[in-house]
Write an enzyme that holds these catalytic residues in place. Structure first.
Site, PDB file in Angstrom:
ATOM      1  N   GLU A  26      -5.777 -10.977  -0.663  1.00  0.00           N
ATOM      2  CA  GLU A  26      -6.546 -10.666   0.565  1.00  0.00           C
ATOM      3  C   GLU A  26      -8.034 -10.572   0.269  1.00  0.00           C
ATOM      4  O   GLU A  26      -8.736  -9.702   0.773  1.00  0.00           O
ATOM      5  CB  GLU A  26      -6.072  -9.325   1.166  1.00  0.00           C
ATOM      6  CG  GLU A  26      -4.600  -9.281   1.479  1.00  0.00           C
ATOM      7  CD  GLU A  26      -4.170  -8.017   2.215  1.00  0.00           C
ATOM      8  OE1 GLU A  26      -5.049  -7.246   2.673  1.00  0.00           O
ATOM      9  OE2 GLU A  26      -2.964  -7.796   2.338  1.00  0.00           O
ATOM     10  N   ASP A  81     -11.869 -10.486   0.141  1.00  0.00           N
ATOM     11  CA  ASP A  81     -13.132 -10.681   0.840  1.00  0.00           C
ATOM     12  C   ASP A  81     -14.171  -9.813   0.144  1.00  0.00           C
ATOM     13  O   ASP A  81     -13.831  -8.832  -0.510  1.00  0.00           O
ATOM     14  CB  ASP A  81     -13.070 -10.423   2.353  1.00  0.00           C
ATOM     15  CG  ASP A  81     -12.331  -9.174   2.766  1.00  0.00           C
ATOM     16  OD1 ASP A  81     -12.381  -8.181   2.035  1.00  0.00           O
ATOM     17  OD2 ASP A  81     -11.711  -9.189   3.847  1.00  0.00           O
ATOM     18  N   GLU A 111       0.814  -1.226   0.000  1.00  0.00           N
ATOM     19  CA  GLU A 111       0.000   0.000   0.000  1.00  0.00           C
ATOM     20  C   GLU A 111       0.846   1.274   0.000  1.00  0.00           C
ATOM     21  O   GLU A 111       0.683   2.139   0.849  1.00  0.00           O
ATOM     22  CB  GLU A 111      -0.950  -0.018   1.217  1.00  0.00           C
ATOM     23  CG  GLU A 111      -1.926  -1.157   1.161  1.00  0.00           C
ATOM     24  CD  GLU A 111      -2.620  -1.439   2.504  1.00  0.00           C
ATOM     25  OE1 GLU A 111      -2.634  -0.549   3.355  1.00  0.00           O
ATOM     26  OE2 GLU A 111      -3.136  -2.555   2.667  1.00  0.00           O
TER      27      GLU A 111
HETATM   28  O1  G3I Z   1      -4.000  -7.082  19.221  1.00  0.00           O
HETATM   29  C1  G3I Z   1      -4.493  -5.823  19.687  1.00  0.00           C
HETATM   30  C2  G3I Z   1      -5.116  -5.949  21.029  1.00  0.00           C
HETATM   31  O2  G3I Z   1      -4.142  -6.314  21.943  1.00  0.00           O
HETATM   32  C3  G3I Z   1      -5.752  -4.610  21.388  1.00  0.00           C
HETATM   33  O3  G3I Z   1      -6.405  -4.720  22.608  1.00  0.00           O
HETATM   34  C4  G3I Z   1      -6.743  -4.187  20.330  1.00  0.00           C
HETATM   35  C5  G3I Z   1      -7.364  -2.822  20.626  1.00  0.00           C
HETATM   36  O4  G3I Z   1      -7.441  -2.029  19.477  1.00  0.00           O
HETATM   37  O5  G3I Z   1      -6.076  -4.107  19.113  1.00  0.00           O
HETATM   38  C6  G3I Z   1      -5.492  -5.342  18.686  1.00  0.00           C
HETATM   39  O6  G3I Z   1      -4.825  -5.087  17.500  1.00  0.00           O
HETATM   40  C7  G3I Z   1      -5.620  -4.963  16.371  1.00  0.00           C
HETATM   41  C8  G3I Z   1      -5.126  -5.980  15.344  1.00  0.00           C
HETATM   42  O7  G3I Z   1      -5.797  -5.819  14.152  1.00  0.00           O
HETATM   43  C9  G3I Z   1      -5.320  -7.416  15.812  1.00  0.00           C
HETATM   44  O8  G3I Z   1      -6.681  -7.693  15.924  1.00  0.00           O
HETATM   45  C10 G3I Z   1      -5.469  -3.551  15.815  1.00  0.00           C
HETATM   46  O9  G3I Z   1      -6.045  -2.617  16.687  1.00  0.00           O
HETATM   47  C11 G3I Z   1      -6.119  -3.478  14.480  1.00  0.00           C
HETATM   48  O10 G3I Z   1      -5.824  -2.209  13.913  1.00  0.00           O
HETATM   49  C12 G3I Z   1      -5.592  -4.553  13.577  1.00  0.00           C
HETATM   50  O11 G3I Z   1      -6.228  -4.468  12.358  1.00  0.00           O
HETATM   51  C13 G3I Z   1      -5.599  -5.145  11.302  1.00  0.00           C
HETATM   52  C14 G3I Z   1      -5.283  -4.132  10.210  1.00  0.00           C
HETATM   53  O12 G3I Z   1      -4.753  -4.815   9.092  1.00  0.00           O
HETATM   54  C15 G3I Z   1      -4.258  -3.114  10.639  1.00  0.00           C
HETATM   55  O13 G3I Z   1      -2.986  -3.625  10.668  1.00  0.00           O
HETATM   56  C16 G3I Z   1      -6.556  -6.195  10.785  1.00  0.00           C
HETATM   57  O14 G3I Z   1      -6.698  -7.219  11.759  1.00  0.00           O
HETATM   58  C17 G3I Z   1      -6.013  -6.813   9.516  1.00  0.00           C
HETATM   59  O15 G3I Z   1      -6.984  -7.642   8.941  1.00  0.00           O
HETATM   60  C18 G3I Z   1      -5.671  -5.721   8.542  1.00  0.00           C
HETATM   61  O16 G3I Z   1      -5.080  -6.297   7.387  1.00  0.00           O
HETATM   62  C19 G3I Z   1      -4.776  -5.410   6.327  1.00  0.00           C
HETATM   63  C20 G3I Z   1      -3.520  -5.916   5.666  1.00  0.00           C
HETATM   64  O17 G3I Z   1      -2.477  -5.984   6.610  1.00  0.00           O
HETATM   65  C21 G3I Z   1      -3.118  -5.060   4.504  1.00  0.00           C
HETATM   66  N1  G3I Z   1      -4.196  -4.902   3.570  1.00  0.00           N
HETATM   67  C22 G3I Z   1      -5.459  -4.452   4.134  1.00  0.00           C
HETATM   68  C23 G3I Z   1      -5.888  -5.355   5.284  1.00  0.00           C
HETATM   69  C24 G3I Z   1      -7.201  -4.888   5.840  1.00  0.00           C
HETATM   70  O18 G3I Z   1      -7.073  -3.634   6.403  1.00  0.00           O
END
Ligand code: G3I
Length: 588
Positions: free
Chosen positions: A259, A261, A146
């Site tokens: 990815e 969905d 990205e």
């Molecule tokens: O693990 C922490 C937890 O400890 C905490 O309490 C909680 C509170 O916010 O957050 C948790 O982390 C979250 C993490 O996912 C794990 O669930 C983050 O806040 C959250 O921002 C994170 O979101 C991920 C996102 O990328 C940001 O990195 C999504 O799961 C994940 O599906 C998403 O994946 C991205 C790809 O990497 C790149 N392409 C787009 C895709 C969708 O956005």
């Protein structure tokens, strides 16, 4: 104990066996992959479906900076290792995600004391450490993720410019690829990105394409492009996706759907309707089929596999049900549709890829569909094309027959193209079809052709250009100083005004297809008459006007006396055909 714990799996696996996408995929030479969340690997049903149905996994978050490199010099590989170990145990491949460009960066990277050269050292050390740790077990990496905005510019960010690692433009991307390659020369290195339309032809994908071309021409180790495909059920342009996969694989790159969905609106937790699930299934099917057309499209991967665990409901409140299995791991129509795509030979024949119909061809002036005339300027609502507007410019006086990889032919004669963009092409019907009663029209973009369609050919199909290009309202009419006639510049009786028109047919002397000839004076072969406010107007000249644009002519007429002030209707008749109703000229 064993029996009671295993039963749900066995039932499930049996249930899913009817369609075995993993086997079908491997037979077709692609991997069927999914993002996984390490914390669910201990759940028996999750693990059983994953191990039996998928050949590839990718950690959804576990290899991102915040988790794997939480403090300076501190690496935490446990969660990533859990996924890799599971994969190795079950004979699955692993894609690593992501070495730059993710939103989960640890706070310590924002230390205001960090300099570009300090940051460069940190990035190199991170990539080297992580890639070496997984060398031989992670076969492909999203080194880059990205990096581009929708308009094709590089997104601002820590590696580029806040503070950046001290190299301009795509320099940080190139270094990241070189460091990853040095750490594991066998790893396949990817640029990974998303787009609202899937990944069709857009300014963003044009920029990615140019970056890839540049890197390949300079030996930068880039091996593939990941297409994320976070989409809605109505949102994917399959021809655009195919065109993009084609041009990238033509460069020699691998492409993977990384990815996918397909989110559905889910009101009040009621779940999606059967119709919505079917339209979702169609999108999964079509994206899988698009990938399967290309030997270098090597993976179809979804962002999770069960609606029980998906990032969608959190990130898009009101949406959900985005994955192929439901919350109880039961197959949805999407699951079967992926299997169907894998089981069928590619549906699109390369010779006849785009589906077009006669209703997509409009007179550029009147915006009406139907018969066409030789020399008529047409608006074609094209199924694909370049992301940004491309305008044809005459070479040796002639407009090009091919524009940004597009061609439109009429009975095999290529049409001059005035402009093109994803969604439309402005083309001029060649004079060569004059003696034909119909013309077979075919569209081609980047080597993919449409079905031919037949359009009737008439001697004249006149259409007046209008000021708003809608086909109605004030005409595109100029006074003798070439100023637009309008409510603030009305014409008066006796004035010479120039009506812009297309579709007048062949003339004496004959027009030449595609030739730009400003002020060419000619006489249409079809008898010409003009009325303003219902009163016949004397014609002074018919010419190509100052622009000399093929397919666009001007008729110079005198405004007859005795017409009330206001907007008077204008009509042009050529032989048996008249211009559209509802075009007016402002009179004082
Ligand atoms: O693990 C922490 C937890 O400890 C905490 O309490 C909680 C509170 O916010 O957050 C948790 O982390 C979250 C993490 O996912 C794990 O669930 C983050 O806040 C959250 O921002 C994170 O979101 C991920 C996102 O990328 C940001 O990195 C999504 O799961 C994940 O599906 C998403 O994946 C991205 C790809 O990497 C790149 N392409 C787009 C895709 C969708 O956005």
């Amino acid at each position: 104990m064993f029996r009671s714990r295993m039963w749900p799996f066995l039932l499930l696996v049996i249930n899913l066996k009817g369609a075995d996408p993993r086997q079908l995929a491997l037979q077709r030479g692609v991997d069927l992959g999914t993002a996984v969340d390490a914390q669910h690997l201990s759940e028996s049903q999750y693990a059983a479906v994953l191990a039996s149905q998928y050949s590839q996994v990718e950690p959804e978050n576990e290899m991102k900076w915040r988790i794997i490199h939480p403090a300076p010099g501190v690496y935490s590989f446990a969660a990533g290792d859990a996924i890799v170990n599971f994969a190795v145990q079950h004979g699955m491949k692993v894609r690593g995600h992501t070495l730059t460009g993710d939103t989960q960066l640890p706070a310590w990277l924002s230390d205001p004391g960090l300099t570009p050269s300090g940051l460069q050292t940190i990035l190199e050390e991170h990539i080297t450490t992580v890639v070496k740790h997984y060398a031989g077990r992670v076969y492909a990496w999203d080194v880059l993720n990205e990096a581009y905005a929708d308009d094709g510019t590089l997104l601002p960010g820590i590696w580029l410019n806040t503070p950046g690692i001290g190299v301009p433009g795509t320099g940080y991307m190139e270094l990241a690829l070189r460091w990853a390659h040095a750490a594991d020369p066998a790893a396949r290195l990817f640029y990974n990105d998303e787009d609202d339309t899937g990944l069709g032809i857009t300014p963003k994908t044009d920029a990615i394409y140019r970056m890839a071309q540049d890197f390949l021409s300079r030996g930068v180790p880039l091996h593939g492009i990941g297409m994320q495909m976070h989409v809605t059920a109505g949102g994917v342009s399959i021809p655009g996706l195919v065109a993009n996969i084609k041009r990238l694989t033509d460069l020699g790159l691998e492409v993977q759907i990384t990815e996918m969905d397909v989110r559905l609106p889910v009101a009040n937790l009621a779940g999606a309707s059967a119709a919505e699930l079917d339209s979702q299934a169609q999108v999964y099917h079509d994206v899988a089929s698009a990938c399967l057309q290309f030997p270098k499209c090597t993976a179809i991967q979804t962002w999770g596999f069960t609606d029980r665990y998906s990032w969608i409901p959190t990130a898009f409140p009101g949406f959900g049900d985005a994955l192929p299995l439901d919350i109880n791991y039961q197959p949805k129509p999407a699951w079967n549709s992926i299997a169907d795509a894998l089981a069928s030979p590619s549906t699109a024949s390369p010779a006849n890829y785009y589906r077009i119909s006669s209703g997509q061809f409009l007179n550029m002036g009147s915006r009406s569909t139907g018969a066409i005339a030789p020399g008529e300027m047409l608006y074609f609502a094209a199924p694909s094309g370049p992301g940004a507007l491309v305008q044809g410019s005459p070479a040796a006086g002639k407009y090009p027959n091919s524009l940004a990889g597009m061609q439109v032919t009429f009975d095999g004669v290529p049409a001059p193209l005035i402009a093109a963009q994803n969604g439309f092409v402005i083309a001029v019907a060649p004079y060569e079809i004059a003696a034909h009663s119909s013309a077979a029209v075919q569209f081609d973009y980047l080597g993919n052709s449409s079905n031919p369609i037949s359009l009737p050919v008439e001697p004249a199909v006149p259409g007046l250009f209008t000021a708003t290009s809608t086909g109605a309202g004030a005409g595109l009419i100029f006074d003798r100083n070439f100023a637009l006639v309008s409510a603030s510049n009305p014409a008066r009786a006796g004035d010479l005004i120039f009506l812009s028109i297309t579709g007048e047919g062949v003339s004496q002397p004959a027009g030449v297809t595609g030739l730009s000839q400003p002020y060419r004076i000619f006489t249409p072969l079809e008898p010409l008459s003009v009325t303003i406010g219902g009163v016949p107007a004397a014609v002074a000249v018919v010419w190509s006007g100052p622009a000399g644009l093929p397919g666009m002519s001007q008729i110079g007429v005198y405004v007859p006396p005795g017409i009330p002030a206001g907007n008077a209707p204008v009509s042009v008749r050529l032989g048996g055909a008249s211009t559209q109703a509802a075009v007016t000229v402002a009179l004082r």
